[in-house]
Design an enzyme around this catalytic site. Structure first.
Site: not given
Ligand code: BES
Ligand code: ZN
Ligand code: MN
Length: 492
Positions: A263, A268, A275, A286, A345, A347, A349
């Site tokens: 990834k 992000d 966010k 990210d 968010d 994204e 996947r």
């Molecule tokens: N890159 C983030 C995941 C992340 C967040 C990694 C904080 C490390 C620290 C990912 O793209 C994301 O935003 N995931 C969301 C998914 C949710 C919207 C289902 C998350 O984990 O909040």
């Molecule tokens: Zn992300």
């Molecule tokens: Mn995200």
């Protein structure tokens, strides 16, 4: 850093800027005793006085000594055997800290009493080379006055020069350098490290290792391939997405390769599902999954094992804009499956699913994707373990073992069908989020729908990829785990 083995007959007459001698509380061990007699019993005396007791990771510099050729002598305590891996890491770290107080360019490592539970002697050498290489890394790129770096340039290791020992040092150094590359890419700010910059890094690797084949797919090509999920993420960004492919051929062309998919979200913001502001800067990390693919390719190219490896990086920014994907939008992935994007968010996947479908064209022996995928994984496991999900239990077991061997550990998480229904959507074949429960599992379930016919595993490195606080920075994980796995596939 150059690390090499040295057949040392007499440590007292071997030249170096610093002789590093491990010492236990009872001063047992032939080398320590040899050194003690060469410097007139100084080690025995200091142990007796108690200024240095040989405790774990204790260090002391001895005054310059006539009977010894080295400019300095550093004693490093080992405490009493047996040692754990983390004890050993503490010993190495203390040595580095003490070395950094000097301006030594070369050092001679003389170790004894370093039996580590469940670890072979070659592992002990490999770990030393890896940790010393990691210690030599420093982020400098955007600092006007970086702190002076480690002065040590050459480390000789007093150990028999055998093929097995040489291989151990080479593997440790290469894994260390691969990890350092991953750290550097992770640490770079997102205004430098864009998808285009990552594509250039792949070209740079190709320049360093001409046998590595590098292909960069542009958005136009991705459109032709039907990568609607990946392109929905880059839609809001002025930076074009890049799909980077690096092919390493270490054995016959017809041998099925192991594929790594990283990834590479270079920043992000969350997109329209923006966010919150706190710590948003950390979303420059990210792309650490992608960075680990670059790092592992570096390690593999350096070592040249007899295995075929394809590294794929799905690189994009995730930004809000008038052209950005909106919650509720439905896109069609390269696999033909449609996705309702309920949260922009989620994204990672979306870029991964198309990269995973694309990866199938290599008819892989195995596919591993590596991603800072979910905050939920950080809640579940913290920073110590990566979350491991797989559609094959024995593949999962192989990766767990590689992580254990490399001290870069993962933890097996469930990927049961029971969780799949959380992805149900009324408007598409699936939604891109599965609600608040088991967020790291539903993310993995989403990916599993694109890897059905593959021997596939997913590593969620959201917790492991970077450290916060004073030591804020990318860790370069899981380059060590991945390299260990690939080397084991080559029979190394
Ligand atoms: N890159 C983030 C995941 C992340 C967040 C990694 C904080 C490390 C620290 C990912 O793209 C994301 O935003 N995931 C969301 C998914 C949710 C919207 C289902 C998350 O984990 O909040
Ligand atoms: Zn992300
Ligand atoms: Mn995200």
């Amino acid at each position: 850093m150059q690390i090499s083995l040295k057949n040392v007959k007499n440590i007292a007459t071997t030249a170096s800027d610093c002789l590093i001698m491990t010492v236990n509380p009872s001063l047992s061990g032939p080398l320590a005793q040899q050194l003690d007699s060469a410097c007139g019993g100084a080690i025995g005396k200091i142990l007796k006085v108690g200024d240095f007791q040989g405790k774990l990771a204790e260090t002391v510099m001895l005054p310059i000594c006539d009977g010894v050729k080295a400019t300095r002598i550093m004693l490093v305590g080992t405490g009493d055997a047996p040692l754990t891996v983390s004890d050993y890491d503490k010993i190495i770290k203390a040595t580095v800290t003490a070395l950094n107080r000097t301006r030594c360019k070369s050092a001679l490592w003389c170790a004894e009493n370093l039996a580590i539970s469940d670890r072979a002697d070659t592992w002990v050498l490999q770990r030393l080379a890896q940790q010393m290489t990691l210690a030599s890394y420093q982020y400098r790129k955007t600092l006007s006055n970086p702190k002076p770096g480690m002065s040590l340039q050459r480390l000789s290791v007093a150990a028999p020069v055998t093929a097995a020992n040489k291989a151990a040092i080479a593997a440790g150094s290469a894994i260390g350098e691969g990890t350092n590359l991953a750290r550097e890419l992770g640490n770079l700010p997102a205004n430098i490290c864009t998808p285009t910059y990552l594509a250039e890094q792949a070209q740079a690797l190709n320049k360093k290792y001409p046998a590595l084949k590098v292909t960069v797919l542009e958005e136009k090509k991705m459109q032709q391939l039907g990568m609607g999920a990946l392109l929905s993420v880059s839609a809001g960004s002025d930076q074009p997405a890049k799909l980077i492919v690096m092919e390493y051929t270490g054995t016959t062309k017809s041998t099925a390769p192991h594929v790594l998919v990283g990834k590479g979200i270079t920043f992000d913001t969350g997109g329209i599902s923006l966010k919150p502001g706190a710590k948003m800067d950390e979303m420059k990390f990210d792309m650490c999954g992608a960075a680990s693919v670059f790092g592992t390719m570096e390690t593999i190219c350096q070592l040249g094992p007899k295995v075929n490896v394809v590294g794929i990086v799905a690189a994009s920014e995730n930004m809000p804009s008038g052209r950005a994907t909106k919650p509720g939008d439905v896109v069609t992935s390269m696999s033909g499956q449609t996705i309702e994007i309920l949260n922009t968010d989620a994204e990672g996947r979306l870029v991964l699913c198309d990269a995973l479908t694309f990866a199938a064209k290599f008819k892989p022996a195995s596919i591993i994707d590596i991603a800072t995928l979910t905050g939920a994984c950080v809640v579940a496991l913290g920073k110590h373990a990566a979350g491991l999900f797989s559609n094959s239990d024995d593949f999962a077991q192989e990766l767990l073992s590689a992580g254990q061997a490399a001290q870069d550990r993962a933890w097996h998480m469930p990927l049961w069908d029971d969780y799949q229904t959380q992805l149900d959507s009324n408007f598409a074949d699936m939604a891109n989020i599965g609600g608040p429960e088991a967020g790291s599992v539903t993310a993995a379930c989403f990916l599993s729908r694109f890897t059905k016919d593959q021997r596939w595993a997913h590593l969620d490195i959201a917790g492991a990829a970077w450290d916060g606080g004073a030591a804020k920075g990318a860790t370069g994980r899981p380059v060590a785990l991945l390299s260990q796995y690939l080397l084991s596939k080559a029979g190394q």
